[in-house]
Write a protein that holds these residues in place. Structure first.
Motif, mmCIF file in Angstrom:
data_model
loop_
_atom_site.group_PDB
_atom_site.id
_atom_site.type_symbol
_atom_site.label_atom_id
_atom_site.label_comp_id
_atom_site.label_asym_id
_atom_site.label_seq_id
_atom_site.Cartn_x
_atom_site.Cartn_y
_atom_site.Cartn_z
ATOM 1 N N MET A 90 -59.193 -155.621 15.750
ATOM 2 C CA MET A 90 -57.754 -155.558 15.794
ATOM 3 C C MET A 90 -57.263 -156.651 16.731
ATOM 4 S SD MET A 90 -55.080 -152.602 16.852
ATOM 5 C CE MET A 90 -54.535 -152.126 15.249
ATOM 6 N N LEU A 91 -56.200 -157.304 16.305
ATOM 7 C CA LEU A 91 -55.583 -158.358 17.089
ATOM 8 C C LEU A 91 -54.172 -157.922 17.466
ATOM 9 C CD1 LEU A 91 -56.016 -161.269 18.090
ATOM 10 C CD2 LEU A 91 -55.185 -162.067 15.874
ATOM 11 N N LEU A 92 -53.868 -157.893 18.775
ATOM 12 C CA LEU A 92 -52.543 -157.521 19.274
ATOM 13 C C LEU A 92 -51.829 -158.783 19.725
ATOM 14 C CD1 LEU A 92 -53.602 -154.487 21.494
ATOM 15 C CD2 LEU A 92 -52.688 -154.431 19.177
ATOM 16 N N LEU A 93 -50.612 -159.006 19.211
ATOM 17 C CA LEU A 93 -49.878 -160.229 19.509
ATOM 18 C C LEU A 93 -48.439 -159.901 19.896
ATOM 19 C CD1 LEU A 93 -51.279 -161.735 16.308
ATOM 20 C CD2 LEU A 93 -51.711 -162.788 18.512
ATOM 21 N N ASP A 94 -47.963 -160.536 20.944
ATOM 22 C CA ASP A 94 -46.580 -160.359 21.382
ATOM 23 C C ASP A 94 -45.875 -161.704 21.271
ATOM 24 O OD1 ASP A 94 -44.254 -159.298 22.494
ATOM 25 O OD2 ASP A 94 -44.928 -159.664 24.551
ATOM 26 N N GLU A 95 -44.883 -161.772 20.376
ATOM 27 C CA GLU A 95 -44.099 -162.984 20.150
ATOM 28 C C GLU A 95 -45.010 -164.200 19.919
ATOM 29 O OE1 GLU A 95 -40.850 -162.795 19.857
ATOM 30 O OE2 GLU A 95 -40.319 -160.961 20.893
ATOM 31 N N PRO A 96 -45.938 -164.136 18.963
ATOM 32 C CA PRO A 96 -46.913 -165.218 18.793
ATOM 33 C C PRO A 96 -46.319 -166.553 18.347
ATOM 34 C CG PRO A 96 -47.027 -163.709 16.950
ATOM 35 C CD PRO A 96 -46.113 -163.087 17.969
ATOM 36 N N ALA A 97 -45.136 -166.557 17.741
ATOM 37 C CA ALA A 97 -44.553 -167.813 17.264
ATOM 38 C C ALA A 97 -43.555 -168.403 18.259
ATOM 39 C CB ALA A 97 -43.881 -167.589 15.918
ATOM 40 N N SER A 98 -43.424 -167.788 19.404
ATOM 41 C CA SER A 98 -42.469 -168.273 20.399
ATOM 42 C C SER A 98 -42.800 -169.706 20.793
ATOM 43 C CB SER A 98 -42.508 -167.366 21.629
ATOM 44 O OG SER A 98 -41.618 -167.835 22.609
ATOM 45 N N GLY A 99 -41.814 -170.595 20.697
ATOM 46 C CA GLY A 99 -41.991 -171.980 21.105
ATOM 47 C C GLY A 99 -42.629 -172.881 20.065
ATOM 48 N N GLN A 157 -56.335 -160.618 5.006
ATOM 49 C CA GLN A 157 -57.127 -160.556 3.772
ATOM 50 C C GLN A 157 -58.615 -160.431 4.061
ATOM 51 O OE1 GLN A 157 -55.783 -164.089 1.748
ATOM 52 N NE2 GLN A 157 -53.995 -163.063 0.874
ATOM 53 N N ASP A 158 -59.035 -160.947 5.214
ATOM 54 C CA ASP A 158 -60.436 -160.840 5.626
ATOM 55 C C ASP A 158 -60.757 -159.492 6.270
ATOM 56 O OD1 ASP A 158 -60.837 -163.408 4.692
ATOM 57 O OD2 ASP A 158 -60.768 -164.339 6.690
ATOM 58 N N GLY A 159 -59.764 -158.611 6.357
ATOM 59 C CA GLY A 159 -59.998 -157.262 6.858
ATOM 60 C C GLY A 159 -59.563 -157.006 8.283
ATOM 61 N N MET A 160 -58.985 -157.982 8.948
ATOM 62 C CA MET A 160 -58.549 -157.778 10.323
ATOM 63 C C MET A 160 -57.185 -157.099 10.336
ATOM 64 S SD MET A 160 -58.172 -160.366 13.556
ATOM 65 C CE MET A 160 -59.940 -160.512 13.657
ATOM 66 N N SER A 161 -57.002 -156.178 11.271
ATOM 67 C CA SER A 161 -55.701 -155.554 11.487
ATOM 68 C C SER A 161 -54.980 -156.337 12.567
ATOM 69 C CB SER A 161 -55.865 -154.102 11.935
ATOM 70 O OG SER A 161 -56.447 -153.344 10.913
ATOM 71 N N LEU A 162 -53.693 -156.594 12.331
ATOM 72 C CA LEU A 162 -52.874 -157.301 13.303
ATOM 73 C C LEU A 162 -51.690 -156.427 13.677
ATOM 74 C CD1 LEU A 162 -53.812 -159.610 10.988
ATOM 75 C CD2 LEU A 162 -52.781 -161.034 12.718
ATOM 76 N N LEU A 163 -51.402 -156.325 14.948
ATOM 77 C CA LEU A 163 -50.207 -155.638 15.430
ATOM 78 C C LEU A 163 -49.373 -156.697 16.133
ATOM 79 C CD1 LEU A 163 -48.607 -153.022 15.889
ATOM 80 C CD2 LEU A 163 -49.838 -152.777 18.040
ATOM 81 N N VAL A 164 -48.208 -157.013 15.559
ATOM 82 C CA VAL A 164 -47.374 -158.102 16.051
ATOM 83 C C VAL A 164 -46.040 -157.533 16.501
ATOM 84 C CG1 VAL A 164 -46.288 -160.296 15.460
ATOM 85 C CG2 VAL A 164 -48.481 -159.688 14.417
ATOM 86 N N SER A 165 -45.647 -157.869 17.707
ATOM 87 C CA SER A 165 -44.346 -157.493 18.228
ATOM 88 C C SER A 165 -43.486 -158.745 18.277
ATOM 89 C CB SER A 165 -44.497 -156.920 19.643
ATOM 90 O OG SER A 165 -43.229 -156.709 20.214
ATOM 91 N N SER A 166 -42.267 -158.641 17.742
ATOM 92 C CA SER A 166 -41.390 -159.807 17.746
ATOM 93 C C SER A 166 -39.933 -159.377 17.626
ATOM 94 C CB SER A 166 -41.738 -160.742 16.588
ATOM 95 O OG SER A 166 -40.896 -161.882 16.604
ATOM 96 N N HIS A 167 -39.059 -160.152 18.245
ATOM 97 C CA HIS A 167 -37.621 -159.963 18.088
ATOM 98 C C HIS A 167 -37.085 -160.844 16.967
ATOM 99 C CE1 HIS A 167 -38.172 -158.247 22.072
ATOM 100 N NE2 HIS A 167 -37.048 -157.596 21.862
#
Length: 189
Positions: free
Chosen positions: A1-10, A28-38
């Motif tokens: 699992m990959l946890l990301l907070d505002e990954p596209a910022s900047g 698609q490769d089976g990884m779960s992503l949890l992304v927080s973004s405004h």
């Protein structure tokens, strides 16, 4: 699992597109992503589910429509799809009939000749609705599925929550702070 907070910022637009492509490939490769973004628009490209939060409270947790972000029917019955029907005849008889349908949710009118509703991802149910409306004598002109982006979905969830709070406040006589009096949190997707 990959946890990301505002990954596209900047990031510039090209880097944001590359990031979305990478996240889609990881998913698609089976990884779960949890992304927080405004910035909800950037999440439309790769999110399959939405967890909407406001003031630390869960507004909604659901799968997104199957055409959004490449989601598939395996996302299950919790996937809600947004439909619009246009009729040449009076809306009232169709509204009365649709209010009785067990899978139709959030039925509203749009102008004098259109109505919108949500339906769990069930093509057979939509086919039945169209057939029954036509057989019932309703002059159905068009039926379309509306692609709702995350921003619109979040705002709809927030509006629904506030409408529920207003109803509860009227029944109890209590009052809650308005949006102007509180800070709003964006959903995590």
């Amino acid at each position: 699992m990959l946890l990301l907070d505002e990954p596209a910022s900047g990031l510039d637009p090209e880097a944001r597109a590359d990031l979305a492509q990478l996240f889609t490939q990881l998913r698609q490769d089976g990884m779960s992503l949890l992304v927080s973004s405004h910035i909800l628009a950037e999440l439309d490209a790769y999110c399959t589910h939405m967890l909407a939060l406001n003031q630390g409270q869960v507004l909604e947790l659901r799968a997104l429509g199957s055409s959004l972000a490449g989601a598939t029917p395996k996302d299950g019955p919790q996937t809600r799809l947004h439909y619009r029907l246009q009729l040449r005849s009076s809306l009232e008889p169709a509204l009365q009939w649709l209010r009785q349908h067990p899978q139709v949710e959030d039925l509203t009118t749009v102008g004098a000749d259109r109505l919108e509703f949500f339906l769990h991802d069930d093509l057979d149910a939509m086919a039945t609705i169209i057939r029954e409306l036509v057989v019932g004598g309703h002059a159905l002109v068009a039926a379309e599925r509306i692609q709702e982006d995350l921003q619109a979905s979040y705002l709809r969830s927030l509006q629904k929550q506030r409408a529920g709070e207003n109803t509860a406040n009227e029944n109890t006589g209590s009052s809650k702070p308005t949006r102007d009096q509180t800070n709003s949190e964006a959903p995590a997707a």
